[in-house]
Design a protein around this motif. Sequence first.
Motif, PDB file in Angstrom:
ATOM      1  N   SER A 121       0.791  -1.232   0.000  1.00 63.22           N
ATOM      2  CA  SER A 121       0.000   0.000   0.000  1.00 63.22           C
ATOM      3  C   SER A 121       0.821   1.280   0.000  1.00 63.22           C
ATOM      4  O   SER A 121       0.406   2.280  -0.595  1.00 63.22           O
ATOM      5  CB  SER A 121      -0.959   0.004   1.187  1.00 63.22           C
ATOM      6  OG  SER A 121      -0.264  -0.255   2.391  1.00 63.22           O
ATOM      7  N   ASN A 122       1.974   1.304   0.647  1.00 58.78           N
ATOM      8  CA  ASN A 122       2.788   2.514   0.621  1.00 58.78           C
ATOM      9  C   ASN A 122       3.485   2.715  -0.716  1.00 58.78           C
ATOM     10  O   ASN A 122       4.047   3.786  -0.967  1.00 58.78           O
ATOM     11  CB  ASN A 122       3.806   2.495   1.760  1.00 58.78           C
ATOM     12  CG  ASN A 122       3.208   2.972   3.070  1.00 58.78           C
ATOM     13  OD1 ASN A 122       2.412   3.896   3.093  1.00 58.78           O
ATOM     14  ND2 ASN A 122       3.578   2.321   4.163  1.00 58.78           N
ATOM     15  N   ALA A 123       3.470   1.695  -1.572  1.00 57.95           N
ATOM     16  CA  ALA A 123       3.929   1.860  -2.952  1.00 57.95           C
ATOM     17  C   ALA A 123       2.782   2.316  -3.841  1.00 57.95           C
ATOM     18  O   ALA A 123       2.975   3.066  -4.798  1.00 57.95           O
ATOM     19  CB  ALA A 123       4.520   0.560  -3.485  1.00 57.95           C
ATOM     20  N   ALA A 136       5.744   7.659  -3.696  1.00 60.62           N
ATOM     21  CA  ALA A 136       7.056   8.307  -3.742  1.00 60.62           C
ATOM     22  C   ALA A 136       7.515   8.617  -5.161  1.00 60.62           C
ATOM     23  O   ALA A 136       8.333   9.526  -5.371  1.00 60.62           O
ATOM     24  CB  ALA A 136       8.091   7.414  -3.052  1.00 60.62           C
ATOM     25  N   GLU A 137       6.973   7.895  -6.153  1.00 59.26           N
ATOM     26  CA  GLU A 137       7.434   8.127  -7.528  1.00 59.26           C
ATOM     27  C   GLU A 137       7.119   9.532  -8.009  1.00 59.26           C
ATOM     28  O   GLU A 137       7.800  10.073  -8.889  1.00 59.26           O
ATOM     29  CB  GLU A 137       6.836   7.081  -8.479  1.00 59.26           C
ATOM     30  CG  GLU A 137       5.423   7.332  -8.951  1.00 59.26           C
ATOM     31  CD  GLU A 137       4.343   6.999  -7.925  1.00 59.26           C
ATOM     32  OE1 GLU A 137       3.177   7.363  -8.147  1.00 59.26           O
ATOM     33  OE2 GLU A 137       4.677   6.356  -6.906  1.00 59.26           O
ATOM     34  N   LEU A 138       6.082  10.173  -7.430  1.00 54.24           N
ATOM     35  CA  LEU A 138       5.717  11.527  -7.858  1.00 54.24           C
ATOM     36  C   LEU A 138       6.849  12.505  -7.562  1.00 54.24           C
ATOM     37  O   LEU A 138       7.317  13.241  -8.436  1.00 54.24           O
ATOM     38  CB  LEU A 138       4.432  11.965  -7.149  1.00 54.24           C
ATOM     39  CG  LEU A 138       3.871  13.342  -7.509  1.00 54.24           C
ATOM     40  CD1 LEU A 138       2.362  13.365  -7.281  1.00 54.24           C
ATOM     41  CD2 LEU A 138       4.499  14.463  -6.688  1.00 54.24           C
ATOM     42  N   HIS A 146      11.515  10.252 -19.178  1.00 51.70           N
ATOM     43  CA  HIS A 146      11.448   9.404 -17.976  1.00 51.70           C
ATOM     44  C   HIS A 146      10.148   8.609 -18.035  1.00 51.70           C
ATOM     45  O   HIS A 146       9.061   9.177 -18.122  1.00 51.70           O
ATOM     46  CB  HIS A 146      11.486  10.285 -16.718  1.00 51.70           C
ATOM     47  CG  HIS A 146      11.291   9.524 -15.446  1.00 51.70           C
ATOM     48  ND1 HIS A 146      10.823  10.130 -14.290  1.00 51.70           N
ATOM     49  CD2 HIS A 146      11.484   8.213 -15.121  1.00 51.70           C
ATOM     50  CE1 HIS A 146      10.736   9.237 -13.323  1.00 51.70           C
ATOM     51  NE2 HIS A 146      11.129   8.061 -13.806  1.00 51.70           N
ATOM     52  N   PHE A 147      10.252   7.292 -17.977  1.00 50.70           N
ATOM     53  CA  PHE A 147       9.084   6.416 -18.027  1.00 50.70           C
ATOM     54  C   PHE A 147       8.916   5.723 -16.676  1.00 50.70           C
ATOM     55  O   PHE A 147       9.849   5.096 -16.164  1.00 50.70           O
ATOM     56  CB  PHE A 147       9.230   5.391 -19.142  1.00 50.70           C
ATOM     57  CG  PHE A 147       9.222   6.009 -20.516  1.00 50.70           C
ATOM     58  CD1 PHE A 147       8.023   6.252 -21.174  1.00 50.70           C
ATOM     59  CD2 PHE A 147      10.406   6.372 -21.130  1.00 50.70           C
ATOM     60  CE1 PHE A 147       8.006   6.828 -22.426  1.00 50.70           C
ATOM     61  CE2 PHE A 147      10.403   6.955 -22.390  1.00 50.70           C
ATOM     62  CZ  PHE A 147       9.203   7.191 -23.038  1.00 50.70           C
ATOM     63  N   ILE A 148       7.719   5.857 -16.103  1.00 51.07           N
ATOM     64  CA  ILE A 148       7.396   5.262 -14.813  1.00 51.07           C
ATOM     65  C   ILE A 148       6.580   3.994 -15.048  1.00 51.07           C
ATOM     66  O   ILE A 148       5.539   4.022 -15.723  1.00 51.07           O
ATOM     67  CB  ILE A 148       6.602   6.257 -13.945  1.00 51.07           C
ATOM     68  CG1 ILE A 148       7.486   7.452 -13.586  1.00 51.07           C
ATOM     69  CG2 ILE A 148       6.056   5.587 -12.687  1.00 51.07           C
ATOM     70  CD1 ILE A 148       6.733   8.602 -12.929  1.00 51.07           C
ATOM     71  N   VAL A 149       7.068   2.888 -14.503  1.00 54.23           N
ATOM     72  CA  VAL A 149       6.362   1.609 -14.603  1.00 54.23           C
ATOM     73  C   VAL A 149       6.034   1.178 -13.179  1.00 54.23           C
ATOM     74  O   VAL A 149       6.919   0.837 -12.404  1.00 54.23           O
ATOM     75  CB  VAL A 149       7.223   0.541 -15.307  1.00 54.23           C
ATOM     76  CG1 VAL A 149       6.460  -0.774 -15.412  1.00 54.23           C
ATOM     77  CG2 VAL A 149       7.647   1.037 -16.691  1.00 54.23           C
ATOM     78  N   LYS A 150       4.752   1.223 -12.848  1.00 57.21           N
ATOM     79  CA  LYS A 150       4.343   0.981 -11.463  1.00 57.21           C
ATOM     80  C   LYS A 150       3.295  -0.131 -11.405  1.00 57.21           C
ATOM     81  O   LYS A 150       2.296  -0.100 -12.125  1.00 57.21           O
ATOM     82  CB  LYS A 150       3.776   2.273 -10.860  1.00 57.21           C
ATOM     83  CG  LYS A 150       3.220   2.133  -9.447  1.00 57.21           C
ATOM     84  CD  LYS A 150       2.814   3.499  -8.920  1.00 57.21           C
ATOM     85  CE  LYS A 150       2.061   3.402  -7.623  1.00 57.21           C
ATOM     86  NZ  LYS A 150       1.719   4.719  -7.069  1.00 57.21           N
TER      87      LYS A 150
END
Length: 543
Positions: free
Chosen positions: A82-84, A132-134, A149-153
């Motif tokens: 959840s914190n991710a 945190a990714e923001l 920059h590519f974010i993979v979540k």
Amino acid sequence: MSDFTAATAALLRATTLMLTTRNEVLDWASGAATGGPKGDGTYPFTQDDGSVIYVPSPARITAANPNRVLVPAIVTIWAGQSNAVGSPTDRTTDYVADPLTMAYHKVDGLRPYLPNTFAGYSKGNPTGEWAAELRYAQRFRAAYPRIPHFIVKYAMGGTMIYRSDDGQATLDWNVQSQDELYARTRTHVRDAMAAIKAAGYDPIIRLVGWVQGENDTSIPLWADAYATNLTALLRGMRDLDDGWRVGPSAQIYIARLSQTFVDYAMGAQANNRASTVRAAQDQVVSASPGGPTILVNTDGLPIEADKTHYSKAGLYQLGDRFADLDALGSPAQDMPGAVTGFAVASTTSTSVTLTFNAAARATSYQYRLNGVGSWEALPNGKTIEGLTAQTNFSVQVRALNSGGSGPETAPVGFTTENSGPAPILKNGTFSTAAGWLLRDGFTISGGKMHLNAVPQWTYSEHANISLVAGQQYKITATLSNVVKGMIVFGTEGSSSETIRIGFDANGTKSATFVAAAGATTLIVKSTEEGTTMDLDDIIIELA
């Protein structure tokens, strides 16, 4: 100039000047090779002067340049529980849409990363929840303005690394589980990398952010196996054949269980397994299985009331800690600290004056009203002007310096005053007995004047109200606990006057009167033997 070069130049101009809008970015990112208003794969970006430039979409660039040289791009992977995912009570952000910061969508392909709209995946579904990714993305963009920059979540709350039975409702991250979170994230990461390459980029995985561990504290067996299971998971992430294909050089960051959570788990829940998992994280990071593994300290991060989930400020600061360890831009320790002791000092009909303790490393401060709109510079006197009278507001502040902005405070509410003249007496009249001459049966305590079996025609008085002779005033009184009797008010000075309206019931009542000449004293008088009641407040103001 090639389509690709033209597209890059146009996009950089648009990014630098912040000319794009959310819808234009979305249309461009998902545009077809033969789509767009012109049917040629180009999409409009509106500039400040109203003119429009047309930029080839990634699909158009790919189709037109089969032998193109791929553009280097950075990929960051974010996973855990959840914190991710990110679940702060306050999910508002100051994030500005950036066409060079994208996230992977399983259906739409590459889309702009937009917190609260689309940030990644939770429970296998697209979500706008951010973590945190923001903040890491903001710091990355500040450090590298021109690098994509590519974010993979891919994350899911309430999950563990310990292997549950395959097919159970609770999914896990164990590398041996079939079609569960490890395997699903593997597919997600591989699909994302393929989509990034198809769009004309050469993706380089810079880091994996792993934020997890709370659920593995639930059962002793899970906690005891955490070091073994985490080690296997990290090796699976790096596996270039059957794993996530992160490789041996990418950094994997492990967000350590916070001491706040450990203390809460060991205290309120009598759960000593939290310290076992935290120690296991330290052990695995020290061994760094398969490549560089870095521990992210989470101690001291602001946390929600459940002592488990990071608050909005906590997630921002966690992103800063990832960025600090990755040496991105100004480190968090050079950014302002948190504002403390924040409160409203006073209000008028058109302003509010704030009070707070100076934040560490702050050079200035900003405020925001009602949790919306832009942040504005707070004057040195901490007074915000130009407000509407008799209106409810909330206000927040944050500190600034050259490194950026510090955590924002929680909102504090206030109401501006009536726009009329200030009352001669107002709320707080009975905060102390100062100024009052109290006679038989009159006392003041607890913010009220108490009349206890007051004899008939006995009175108490308050001096120095300084009324203007001949001026009309309104007096408002609030009574409670009325047992017996009635009171009247009057003024005295060089002459005297009784306000000929009695107050004899619980509640608030008003009367008007014309001040006698030289009136400087207010009289509160009992008209009946044994008068017993409480006088909660008196307000005298211009009628």
